[in-house]
Design a protein around this motif. Structure first.
Motif, PDB file in Angstrom:
ATOM      1  N   ARG A   1      52.439  82.998  13.652  1.00 13.79           N
ATOM      2  CA  ARG A   1      51.951  82.141  12.554  1.00 13.79           C
ATOM      3  C   ARG A   1      53.129  81.609  11.743  1.00 13.79           C
ATOM      4  NH1 ARG A   1      51.128  81.966   7.244  1.00 13.79           N
ATOM      5  NH2 ARG A   1      52.093  84.008   6.921  1.00 13.79           N
TER       6      ARG A   1
ATOM      7  N   LYS B   1      42.936  81.268  19.309  1.00 10.40           N
ATOM      8  CA  LYS B   1      41.904  81.891  18.488  1.00 10.40           C
ATOM      9  C   LYS B   1      42.507  82.355  17.171  1.00 10.40           C
ATOM     10  CE  LYS B   1      42.423  86.594  20.373  1.00 10.40           C
ATOM     11  NZ  LYS B   1      41.721  87.729  20.985  1.00 10.40           N
ATOM     12  N   LYS B   2      41.631  82.531  16.197  1.00 10.39           N
ATOM     13  CA  LYS B   2      42.042  83.120  14.932  1.00 10.39           C
ATOM     14  C   LYS B   2      42.041  84.636  15.092  1.00 10.39           C
ATOM     15  CE  LYS B   2      40.517  81.131  11.203  1.00 10.39           C
ATOM     16  NZ  LYS B   2      39.622  80.671  10.111  1.00 10.39           N
TER      17      LYS B   2
ATOM     18  N   SER C   1      42.930  86.696   7.520  1.00  8.52           N
ATOM     19  CA  SER C   1      43.022  86.368   8.944  1.00  8.52           C
ATOM     20  C   SER C   1      44.374  85.742   9.235  1.00  8.52           C
ATOM     21  CB  SER C   1      41.898  85.410   9.351  1.00  8.52           C
ATOM     22  OG  SER C   1      42.063  84.165   8.699  1.00  8.52           O
TER      23      SER C   1
ATOM     24  N   ALA D   1      45.724  82.560  11.184  1.00  7.25           N
ATOM     25  CA  ALA D   1      45.438  81.290  11.840  1.00  7.25           C
ATOM     26  C   ALA D   1      46.749  80.722  12.377  1.00  7.25           C
ATOM     27  CB  ALA D   1      44.779  80.321  10.868  1.00  7.25           C
TER      28      ALA D   1
ATOM     29  N   ASP E   1      33.115  83.727  11.655  1.00  9.89           N
ATOM     30  CA  ASP E   1      34.253  83.675  12.580  1.00  9.89           C
ATOM     31  C   ASP E   1      34.648  85.075  13.037  1.00  9.89           C
ATOM     32  OD1 ASP E   1      34.393  80.966  12.463  1.00  9.89           O
ATOM     33  OD2 ASP E   1      36.174  80.851  11.198  1.00  9.89           O
TER      34      ASP E   1
END
Length: 310
Positions: free
Chosen positions: A143, A101-102, A93, A95, A61
């Motif tokens: 997030r 997108k991440k 990351s 998310a 990813d």
């Protein structure tokens, strides 16, 4: 032993991940310790180990993310080596639920910044233009918002002119302020679909609040970002930090090399970095020219100015 498969819909991206004569796959195999197979539009490993599968997923990813956002300054092999050499960073990351997108920290400094944002309620991020401090702050705040950890997001900046006069800009007060807030919204738009951004702003869940208009408020269950904080006075910084209510996160970003305050006016950002550095619950992260992720020339420009100042 079961097989774990990742589908890469874009064949050109898959080709880049594999590399010339599968050279990049060999790099990934040395990183994972198991063979990596490419069949059609799939990458797979034979594993029953969930931690290894997660490591494989994060690595692929992140490589795809670097390919999508890269400037072409470095080769595909260098990108893969950079991700692999990052080691534990591959598992870190952002998310964002419903995001486009991440988001991955792309340097060691950004990774440290994100870790501090996860563990402290107030984080001061210092760094040059292009080091990703604002983008990481916005992505992490979104997030928190869209994972329902907080109920709202407040984006703030001091309205200080860098040589230009606000009064001569056309339009009403909102029109005059919009150019100052545009960089924050650029970051929001980079990770959320336009309809989501429109819905959240029209409902007031994402709020634009110029620093001058925050006095007297208490911001609870809220993610709060103060950008360009080097242009706050000491009094403004104290006022801003004391707006924080229960269950809130505060991210303060600034570039000490770009202070636009009147001469002999101390920067509230620099003052707070020194005054609050040992306060429990408050963290500071310092990014450098090595963390610059814009066009490769930006890093060279910043380093040239730093060398001259030395």
């Amino acid at each position: 032993m079961s097989s774990y498969t990742i589908i890469v819909p874009d064949s050109s991206m898959l080709s880049r991940v594999c590399g010339t004569n599968d050279g990049n796959l060999r790099l990934m195999e040395s990183f994972l310790g198991v063979p990596v197979f490419a069949r059609g539009n799939e990458l797979s490993i034979d594993s029953g180990d969930s931690s290894l599968e997660q490591k494989f997923r994060f690595a692929v990813d992140r490589i795809l993310d670097e390919f999508s956002s890269g400037s072409g300054v470095v080769s595909d092999e260098e990108v893969v080596r950079s991700v692999i050499n990052g080691g534990a960073e591959c598992s870190l990351s952002i998310a964002i639920p419903g995001g486009t997108k991440k988001v991955f920290p792309r340097t060691r400094g950004q990774s440290v910044l994100l870790q501090k944002m996860r563990t402290s309620d107030i984080v001061f991020a210092s760094g040059p233009a292009g080091s990703g401090k604002t983008f990481i702050a916005v992505a992490e705040a979104l997030r928190l918002l869209l994972s329902h950890k907080v109920h709202s997001l407040v984006l703030s900046r001091p309205v200080v002119e860098a040589g230009e006069s606000l009064g001569f800009l056309p339009g009403d007060l909102q029109d005059k302020i919009n150019p100052y807030m545009r960089p924050l919204f650029d970051s929001v738009n980079a990770v959320l679909p336009p309809d989501t951004v429109k819905r959240l702003t029209e409902s007031g869940i994402i709020e634009i609040a110029p620093l001058a208009y925050m006095r007297g408020r208490t911001l609870s269950s809220c993610a709060i970002i103060l950008d360009e904080a080097q242009n706050t006075t000491v009094e403004q910084m104290k006022m801003f930090l004391t707006r924080m209510g229960e269950n809130s996160k505060v991210f303060v970003t600034g570039d000490p090399s770009q202070v636009d305050l009147p001469r002999r006016t101390p920067s509230g950002f620099l003052h707070a970095l020194n005054l609050l550095r040992d306060v429990d619950g408050i963290s500071t992260a310092k990014l450098t020219s090595e963390d610059v992720v814009r066009n490769g020339l930006v890093k060279k420009i910043i380093q040239a100015y730093e060398n001259e100042e030395r």
